[in-house]
Design a protein around this motif. Structure first.
Motif, PDB file in Angstrom:
ATOM      1  N   GLU A 171       0.832  -1.210   0.000  1.00 34.70           N
ATOM      2  CA  GLU A 171       0.000   0.000   0.000  1.00 34.70           C
ATOM      3  C   GLU A 171       0.864   1.256   0.000  1.00 34.70           C
ATOM      4  O   GLU A 171       0.581   2.223  -0.739  1.00 34.70           O
ATOM      5  CB  GLU A 171      -0.916  -0.001   1.216  1.00 34.70           C
ATOM      6  CG  GLU A 171      -2.038  -1.032   1.163  1.00 34.70           C
ATOM      7  CD  GLU A 171      -2.946  -0.973   2.375  1.00 34.70           C
ATOM      8  OE1 GLU A 171      -4.078  -1.483   2.288  1.00 34.70           O
ATOM      9  OE2 GLU A 171      -2.519  -0.412   3.413  1.00 34.70           O
ATOM     10  N   ILE A 172       1.914   1.250   0.830  1.00 31.19           N
ATOM     11  CA  ILE A 172       2.800   2.416   0.899  1.00 31.19           C
ATOM     12  C   ILE A 172       3.545   2.605  -0.413  1.00 31.19           C
ATOM     13  O   ILE A 172       3.675   3.732  -0.927  1.00 31.19           O
ATOM     14  CB  ILE A 172       3.784   2.264   2.078  1.00 31.19           C
ATOM     15  CG1 ILE A 172       3.016   2.353   3.409  1.00 31.19           C
ATOM     16  CG2 ILE A 172       4.881   3.330   2.026  1.00 31.19           C
ATOM     17  CD1 ILE A 172       3.858   2.041   4.623  1.00 31.19           C
ATOM     18  N   SER A 173       4.028   1.519  -1.000  1.00 28.56           N
ATOM     19  CA  SER A 173       4.730   1.606  -2.289  1.00 28.56           C
ATOM     20  C   SER A 173       3.799   2.135  -3.376  1.00 28.56           C
ATOM     21  O   SER A 173       4.222   2.902  -4.255  1.00 28.56           O
ATOM     22  CB  SER A 173       5.272   0.232  -2.688  1.00 28.56           C
ATOM     23  OG  SER A 173       6.259  -0.215  -1.781  1.00 28.56           O
ATOM     24  N   GLU A 175       1.613   4.316  -3.204  1.00 26.72           N
ATOM     25  CA  GLU A 175       1.392   5.759  -3.110  1.00 26.72           C
ATOM     26  C   GLU A 175       2.371   6.552  -3.970  1.00 26.72           C
ATOM     27  O   GLU A 175       2.166   7.748  -4.211  1.00 26.72           O
ATOM     28  CB  GLU A 175       1.496   6.195  -1.648  1.00 26.72           C
ATOM     29  CG  GLU A 175       0.370   5.631  -0.780  1.00 26.72           C
ATOM     30  CD  GLU A 175       0.603   5.858   0.695  1.00 26.72           C
ATOM     31  OE1 GLU A 175       1.683   6.395   1.055  1.00 26.72           O
ATOM     32  OE2 GLU A 175      -0.275   5.496   1.502  1.00 26.72           O
ATOM     33  N   HIS A 177       5.663   7.257  -3.443  1.00 26.41           N
ATOM     34  CA  HIS A 177       6.690   8.074  -2.788  1.00 26.41           C
ATOM     35  C   HIS A 177       7.783   7.204  -2.177  1.00 26.41           C
ATOM     36  O   HIS A 177       8.291   7.497  -1.101  1.00 26.41           O
ATOM     37  CB  HIS A 177       6.052   8.949  -1.705  1.00 26.41           C
ATOM     38  CG  HIS A 177       4.957   9.826  -2.212  1.00 26.41           C
ATOM     39  ND1 HIS A 177       5.176  10.847  -3.117  1.00 26.41           N
ATOM     40  CD2 HIS A 177       3.618   9.813  -1.973  1.00 26.41           C
ATOM     41  CE1 HIS A 177       4.037  11.438  -3.401  1.00 26.41           C
ATOM     42  NE2 HIS A 177       3.069  10.825  -2.725  1.00 26.41           N
ATOM     43  N   THR A 199       9.773   5.705   4.060  1.00 28.43           N
ATOM     44  CA  THR A 199       8.749   4.656   4.022  1.00 28.43           C
ATOM     45  C   THR A 199       8.773   3.768   5.268  1.00 28.43           C
ATOM     46  O   THR A 199       7.724   3.269   5.685  1.00 28.43           O
ATOM     47  CB  THR A 199       8.918   3.765   2.773  1.00 28.43           C
ATOM     48  OG1 THR A 199      10.281   3.311   2.691  1.00 28.43           O
ATOM     49  CG2 THR A 199       8.554   4.529   1.507  1.00 28.43           C
ATOM     50  N   ARG A 202       6.744   5.510   7.903  1.00 32.00           N
ATOM     51  CA  ARG A 202       5.327   5.430   7.579  1.00 32.00           C
ATOM     52  C   ARG A 202       4.778   4.028   7.837  1.00 32.00           C
ATOM     53  O   ARG A 202       3.625   3.871   8.271  1.00 32.00           O
ATOM     54  CB  ARG A 202       5.108   5.834   6.126  1.00 32.00           C
ATOM     55  CG  ARG A 202       5.280   7.352   5.916  1.00 32.00           C
ATOM     56  CD  ARG A 202       5.759   7.711   4.525  1.00 32.00           C
ATOM     57  NE  ARG A 202       4.896   7.209   3.468  1.00 32.00           N
ATOM     58  CZ  ARG A 202       5.267   7.107   2.197  1.00 32.00           C
ATOM     59  NH1 ARG A 202       6.502   7.458   1.834  1.00 32.00           N
ATOM     60  NH2 ARG A 202       4.433   6.659   1.294  1.00 32.00           N
ATOM     61  N   ARG A 206       1.552   3.077  10.244  1.00 28.17           N
ATOM     62  CA  ARG A 206       0.398   2.316   9.752  1.00 28.17           C
ATOM     63  C   ARG A 206       0.175   1.064  10.589  1.00 28.17           C
ATOM     64  O   ARG A 206      -0.971   0.712  10.900  1.00 28.17           O
ATOM     65  CB  ARG A 206       0.615   1.912   8.302  1.00 28.17           C
ATOM     66  CG  ARG A 206       0.786   3.055   7.338  1.00 28.17           C
ATOM     67  CD  ARG A 206      -0.533   3.702   6.928  1.00 28.17           C
ATOM     68  NE  ARG A 206      -0.277   4.761   5.960  1.00 28.17           N
ATOM     69  CZ  ARG A 206      -0.257   4.577   4.645  1.00 28.17           C
ATOM     70  NH1 ARG A 206      -0.503   3.384   4.142  1.00 28.17           N
ATOM     71  NH2 ARG A 206      -0.016   5.603   3.838  1.00 28.17           N
TER      72      ARG A 206
END
Length: 376
Positions: A171-173, A175, A177, A199, A202, A206
Motif C-alpha cells: 500500500e505504501i509503495s 502511493e 513516494h 517509508t 510510515r 500504519r
C-alpha cells in the motif's frame, strides 16, 4: 579432531553468512596461520581473479586481507568476493585438514549471499557462476543504497504477521513516494524491512494503527544494498540476474547435502529449479524463521557457522534459546508467572510447535574462532 566440534554429521547444519557492514572477521589471522594460511591465500587469489575478470578491473583480495583493510559500501563487490573466499577457505580446511565431508552433513544453509556459497559447497554451482551473478550486478545494487533505510520492526508481546506487513508495504509503495519491502523474517514478531525515503517510518505508523501492541522500529545507521526487496526492480536486477543465469554452465544437479533455502524456508533445490529459486533470492524476503524451525523440527543438534564474523543467524538462534528458557522457567515457577505477559507470542507458539523447546539444546560454533582458539 582432538576436541571435536562436530558430533554426528547427520544432525549437523553448516551455515554460511551474508554481507554485513564488516566483512573481514578473523580472516587476516587465518591468512597468517602456518597451518591454515595456504588455504586462505589460495581462495583469496581465486575469488580476486574471478572478480577482476567479471568487473574488468583489478581486485586484490589477498592484499586487502594482508593489510586488514575493511570493505565499505563503495567496495561492495570486494566484500562479496571476500566473504565467499573466506567461506570456501574454511570449507577447504574442514575437508582437507579435519577430513569432514560436507556431503554427509544434514544440511547446508546460508543467509543472503551465504546461500550462494552453500550451493557451491554442495557442488551444485561452480564458484565462478555463483560469484558472477552478484558481482555483475553489484555496482547497480550498491547505487540504490543511499536513499534506503534498513530497519528492524518488531513487537514485544504480539506476533507481527509477515503477510500483514507485506500488505501494508504494498500500500505504501503504491502511493508513489518510495518502494518498501520485507527483506527478512527473523521471528514471528520481528522482521527486517528496507525502504526508500521515509517509508519505514510510515510503515511503523500504519502498523501501529492495526496491531494491538506497541510497534517498535529500530533503524540501522548504515546504508545497505536493498537485496531481497522490490527496490532492486529499479535497476531490473532480478530480470538481469535471470539472464545471467541462463548462461551458467552449472546448476543442473541438486546440492548434496540438501541446501535449506531461505527463499522457501525448506530444502527446495533439485536438479531443475536452481535458476528459478536464485531469481527469487534476488527480490524475495529471507525466510530465516521458517528455516530455523525446520532445523529444530528435523533433529538438528549442532550448527557450524562458516565465514568471517558470523552474525545474524547465530544471534537469531541465541535469542530464541534465551526466550524459550525464560518462558519455560516462567511457566513452571509460581513467582515468575507474571513474566508470561512479556512473551505471549512465544507462549502461544510453544503450544502448537513444541519443537521450539529444542532451541536451548542446539550447539553453535563459530568455526573461525574455534580454529584460532585451537592453535593457541
Amino acid at each position: 579432531m582432538a576436541d571435536p566440534i562436530i558430533g554426528q554429521l547427520s544432525t549437523t547444519t553448516f551455515v554460511f553468512r551474508g554481507y554485513n557492514v564488516t566483512n573481514m572477521g578473523r580472516t587476516p589471522e587465518l591468512l597468517n596461520h602456518p597451518r591454515f594460511g595456504g588455504y586462505v591465500a589460495k581462495r583469496l587469489r581465486q575469488c580476486g581473479q574471478i572478480a577482476s575478470d567479471v568487473l574488468h578491473r583489478p581486485i586484490d583480495l589477498l592484499g586487502r586481507v594482508t593489510r586488514a583493510e575493511q570493505t565499505t559500501l563503495d567496495t561492495y563487490a570486494d566484500a562479496i568476493a571476500l566473504i565467499m573466499a573466506a567461506e570456501m577457505a574454511q570449507v577447504d580446511i574442514l575437508e582437507q585438514e579435519y577430513h569432514v565431508q560436507l556431503a554427509n552433513a544434514q544440511y547446508l544453509m546460508g543467509y543472503s549471499l551465504g546461500e550462494l556459497t552453500a550451493l557451491v559447497a554442495g557442488r551444485c554451482l561452480s564458484l565462478e557462476d555463483a560469484l558472477t551473478i552478484p558481482l555483475s550486478l553489484s555496482s547497480d545494487i550498491a547505487k540504490l543504497a543511499p536513499t534506503c533505510t534498513l530497519a528492524v520492526i518488531f513487537c514485544r508481546k504480539k506476533t507481527l504477521g509477515a503477510t500483514h506487513v507485506h500488505h501494508i508495504c504494498q500500500e505504501i509503495s503504491a502511493e508513489g513516494h518510495g518502494l518498501l519491502g520485507i527483506s527478512a523474517v527473523l521471528s514471528p514478531n520481528s522482521l527486517i524491512v528496507i525502504g526508500e525515503k521515509d517509508t519505514t517510518t510510515r510503515l511503523q505508523a500504519r502498523l501501529q494503527e492495526t496491531v494491538a501492541d506497541r510497534v517498535y522500529l529500530k533503524k540501522n545507521p548504515h546504508k545497505w544494498p536493498p537485496m531481497h526487496t522490490p527496490i532492486v526492480w529499479r535497476e531490473h536486477i532480478n530480470s538481469r540476474a535471470s539472464l545471467l543465469m541462463s548462461q551458467m554452465k552449472s546448476g543442473f544437479t541438486a546440492p548434496k547435502p540438501p541446501v535449506l533455502s531461505l527463499v522457501t524456508g525448506a530444502c527446495s533445490y533439485d536438479d531443475s529449479n536452481v535458476r528459478d529459486l536464485i531469481c527469487q533470492w534476488v527480490d524475495k524476503p529471507q525466510h530465516l524463521w521458517q528455516a530455523v524451525y525446520h532445523t529444530l523440527s528435523s533433529g538438528t543438534e549442532s550448527l557450524i557457522h562458516l565465514g568471517p564474523e558470523p552474525n545474524i543467524v547465530p544471534a537469531t538462534y541465541h535469542r530464541l534459546a534465551e526466550n524459550v528458557e525464560a518462558q519455560v522457567k516462567a511457566s513452571i515457577s509460581t513467582r515468575a508467572l507474571s513474566t508470561l505477559v512479556y512473551r505471549p507470542w512465544l507462549n502461544a507458539l510453544i503450544g502448537e510447535r513444541a519443537y521450539l523447546l529444542r532451541a536451548p539444546t542446539i550447539k553453535q560454533t563459530n568455526f573461525e574462532d574455534w580454529l584460532l582458539d585451537q592453535s593457541t
